[in-house]
Design an enzyme around this catalytic site. Structure first.
Site, PDB file in Angstrom:
ATOM      1  N   ASP A  80     -20.776   9.138  39.927  1.00 30.39           N
ATOM      2  CA  ASP A  80     -19.939  10.165  40.078  1.00 30.39           C
ATOM      3  C   ASP A  80     -20.653  11.806  40.413  1.00 30.39           C
ATOM      4  O   ASP A  80     -21.798  10.773  40.194  1.00 30.39           O
ATOM      5  CB  ASP A  80     -19.333  10.483  38.289  1.00 30.39           C
ATOM      6  N   ASP A  93     -23.992  21.130  33.710  1.00 33.30           N
ATOM      7  CA  ASP A  93     -24.029  21.987  34.788  1.00 33.30           C
ATOM      8  C   ASP A  93     -23.384  23.397  35.461  1.00 33.30           C
ATOM      9  O   ASP A  93     -24.047  23.552  36.526  1.00 33.30           O
ATOM     10  CB  ASP A  93     -23.853  20.825  35.688  1.00 33.30           C
ATOM     11  N   HIS A  94     -22.043  23.572  34.325  1.00 30.77           N
ATOM     12  CA  HIS A  94     -21.001  24.830  34.673  1.00 30.77           C
ATOM     13  C   HIS A  94     -20.270  24.571  33.532  1.00 30.77           C
ATOM     14  O   HIS A  94     -19.975  23.972  32.691  1.00 30.77           O
ATOM     15  CB  HIS A  94     -20.549  24.595  36.169  1.00 30.77           C
ATOM     16  N   GLU A 125     -24.681  11.802  30.845  1.00 30.60           N
ATOM     17  CA  GLU A 125     -24.024  12.653  31.014  1.00 30.60           C
ATOM     18  C   GLU A 125     -23.304  12.428  30.154  1.00 30.60           C
ATOM     19  O   GLU A 125     -22.901  11.613  30.288  1.00 30.60           O
ATOM     20  CB  GLU A 125     -23.748  12.614  32.806  1.00 30.60           C
ATOM     21  N   SER A 155     -19.900  20.267  40.446  1.00 31.09           N
ATOM     22  CA  SER A 155     -20.627  19.176  40.457  1.00 31.09           C
ATOM     23  C   SER A 155     -22.119  18.754  40.919  1.00 31.09           C
ATOM     24  O   SER A 155     -23.062  17.969  40.393  1.00 31.09           O
ATOM     25  CB  SER A 155     -20.433  18.167  39.330  1.00 31.09           C
ATOM     26  N   ASP A 214     -20.970  17.609  31.050  1.00 32.57           N
ATOM     27  CA  ASP A 214     -20.649  18.508  32.165  1.00 32.57           C
ATOM     28  C   ASP A 214     -19.057  19.573  31.834  1.00 32.57           C
ATOM     29  O   ASP A 214     -18.593  19.003  31.001  1.00 32.57           O
ATOM     30  CB  ASP A 214     -20.212  17.109  32.822  1.00 32.57           C
ATOM     31  N   ASP A 270     -16.021  17.380  30.850  1.00 26.02           N
ATOM     32  CA  ASP A 270     -15.174  18.166  32.096  1.00 26.02           C
ATOM     33  C   ASP A 270     -14.372  17.832  31.935  1.00 26.02           C
ATOM     34  O   ASP A 270     -13.069  18.577  32.186  1.00 26.02           O
ATOM     35  CB  ASP A 270     -16.211  17.985  32.983  1.00 26.02           C
ATOM     36  N   HIS A 300     -10.721  20.173  32.580  1.00 24.19           N
ATOM     37  CA  HIS A 300     -10.085  20.788  33.315  1.00 24.19           C
ATOM     38  C   HIS A 300      -8.872  20.574  32.820  1.00 24.19           C
ATOM     39  O   HIS A 300      -7.074  21.152  33.797  1.00 24.19           O
ATOM     40  CB  HIS A 300     -10.013  19.346  34.140  1.00 24.19           C
ATOM     41  N   THR A 338     -22.130  13.750  39.356  1.00 24.81           N
ATOM     42  CA  THR A 338     -24.006  14.048  38.769  1.00 24.81           C
ATOM     43  C   THR A 338     -24.730  13.052  38.953  1.00 24.81           C
ATOM     44  O   THR A 338     -25.969  13.416  39.308  1.00 24.81           O
ATOM     45  CB  THR A 338     -23.391  14.244  36.960  1.00 24.81           C
TER      46      THR A 338
END
Ligand SMILES: [Zn+2]
Length: 524
Positions: A131, A308-309, A259, A66, A26, A264, A268, A133
């Protein structure tokens, strides 16, 4: 965990595919892969299956979240940010034009399709199991924040393996949880003959059957902190290996989503050491999946992996530093022994420059100047949380890693794939769902029509009973269908359905499986 594989099969008959494994780190981009490879000092598992790139935008934004990204990967439809498993609203900026479903119509997922085709299904994550995802594969809500509703739906999806965190939301307050309805969901699962495990040792002892492993009250520990903080928690690779060993016992095959959830989280806050450790743990899980796909599951298993990004906009090199040697890049990160979360906890309430300098030296092996410490305290005074203030400042002043954002970014991400029917080239995130559906011979639009019939159209007199607001139910004559569950209660008899009942408060519409419509028609 990297091991050489037999020659890749770039084509192959999808009629042979029994299993699909989707793995998602993620929130990262190709930059993270390069950093991870230099950090490991050798090839990665993902390196041998790099197959292209993935476009990530959602229906509402060039930069996806997400929930929308997971929905695209799971359903083949781009929805609006924050929405899970349903069609986007009409005013979404980038809404697909030829979408055959009304706004907020629930959309069948590849996981639901796999279950309906008799396969086993599993979800493996390192955050709470509801969560965004994992939820995108097994739940349908207008908001990813609807945690109670999401978990209720996941509980009623007949999942075979679920590994992750979030014990709080399974337990009532009296048992140390946060539920206000007094229910104990772990007891409920056990009543339905699902095994519950709470640490790596218990997980290893499970040899067959259904299992939910809930290994932490909320998220699992960051990989960089795991052995020190919670050595009893399994690694992502261990969870993946156990999930495959259980799911493969289904003679019709399985679907598994894994995942690497916390890449992620680290990105962040711009915490490079934590982030790369999370990615390497993810790569180990990819190695486990590939060993199965190239060994016992050879020719029958499709593996697709992609972020996912991106998050953070990481680069190797930044305005003031261009790394030339491996040491330039990796040495500052090697000295960071804990995540920035643990570092911030060590600093505690005493946020003086002296205390910040002392703790960063003790835990990250980096000596800040007084000016750099003052920059951190100023940023915190101006409203930035301590964790990003610490990580971004140290990253910029003392590493060669550059960051452009504390948020997601809109760049394409790498695509990795292996096995028959694997997608290659530049694809859209929705193509991951299409490739999975093709391999498993699922017709997703047809499945959506079968699983999510508009109740008010099928039964104009259907009503929603909200007498108990915590447990609303669709009422059709004498039949009751609790919302977010897979039950039809008729004349005192419980029928277990192959799908969940979904109610969309925003539109007033309720959706139920065609199976329930047929059962009700037969008893009239
Ligand atoms: Zn994400």
């Amino acid at each position: 965990m990297w091991q050489p594989l037999p020659a890749l099969r770039s084509s192959g008959k999808t009629s042979e595919v029994r299993n699909v494994i989707i793995l998602i780190p993620d929130g990262c981009s190709q930059s993270m892969v390069t950093l991870a490879r230099w950090t490991r000092g050798g090839p990665l598992a993902v390196d041998q299956i790099q197959a292209g790139a993935v476009r990530t935008h959602s229906a509402s934004s060039l930069v996806t979240d997400s929930a929308a990204a997971g929905t695209a990967l799971a359903t083949g439809v781009k929805t609006a940010n924050r929405m899970l498993g349903m069609a986007p609203p009409l005013d979404a900026a980038l809404r697909p034009v030829d979408l055959p479903f009304a706004p907020y119509h629930p959309l069948a997922t590849v996981l639901e399709g796999a279950k309906r085709s008799g396969r086993a299904a599993g979800l493996v994550v390192t955050v709470v199991v509801w969560d965004a995802t994992p939820a995108a594969f097994a739940a349908h809500t207008v908001s990813r924040k609807s945690d109670v509703e999401i978990l209720e739906q996941m509980l009623h999806q007949d999942l075979d393996v679920v590994f992750g965190g979030g014990r709080q939301l399974f337990l009532p307050a009296a048992a140390g949880g946060t539920r206000t309805d007094g229910r104990n969901l772990l007891d409920l699962l056990q009543t339905n003959r699902v095994q519950i495990v709470s640490n790596a040792k218990e997980m290893e002892h499970v040899a067959s059957g259904k299992v939910w492993g809930i290994f932490a009250p909320a998220s699992l520990s960051a990989e960089i902190d795991r052995s020190a903080l919670t050595p009893d928690q399994p690694s992502l690779a261990q969870m993946t290996a156990k999930a495959i060993s259980l799911l493969k016992q289904n003679p019709r095959g399985f679907f598994l989503m894994v995942e690497g959830s916390q890449v992620d989280k680290a990105d962040h806050v711009n915490d490079p050491a934590r982030a790369v450790r999370e990615f390497l743990a993810f790569d180990d899980a990819v190695g486990v999946a590939l060993q199965f796909a190239a060994g016992e599951g050879r020719g029958q298993t499709l593996v697709i992996a992609c972020p996912d990004h991106d998050t953070g906009g990481m680069s190797l090199g930044q305005r003031t530093k261009t790394p030339q040697t491996v040491t330039d890049l990796t040495a500052p990160l090697a000295g960071m022994q804990v995540s920035v979360d643990v570092l911030a906890a060590k600093i505690g309430a005493n946020r003086s420059a002296a205390n910040i300098i002392a703790n960063i030296e003790a835990w990250w092996n980096i000596r800040l100047t007084d000016a750099e410490a003052a920059e951190i305290t100023n940023r915190v005074a101006n409203g930035l949380a301590l964790e990003p203030a610490l990580a971004e400042t140290v990253s910029r002043q003392h590493t060669a890693i550059g960051w452009t954002s504390f948020d997601h970014t809109g760049v394409d991400v790498p695509l990795w794939s292996y096995g028959p029917g694997r997608p290659v080239g530049l694809i859209d995130n929705t193509d991951v769902a299409f490739a999975t559906a093709r391999a498993l011979h699922l017709d997703l639009p047809a499945l959506t029509r079968t699983l999510y019939v508009d109740a008010q159209k099928a039964f104009p007199h259907a009503k929603l009973d909200t007498t108990n607001p915590a447990l609303p139910a669709l009422v059709i004559d004498t039949a009751r269908l609790p919302v977010n569950q897979n039950l039809l209660i008729l004349n005192g008899k419980e029928h277990r359905l192959g799908g969940v009942v979904v109610h969309i408060e925003k539109t007033g519409h309720t959706y139920l499986p065609q199976e329930a419509v047929d059962l009700l028609a037969a008893t009239r």
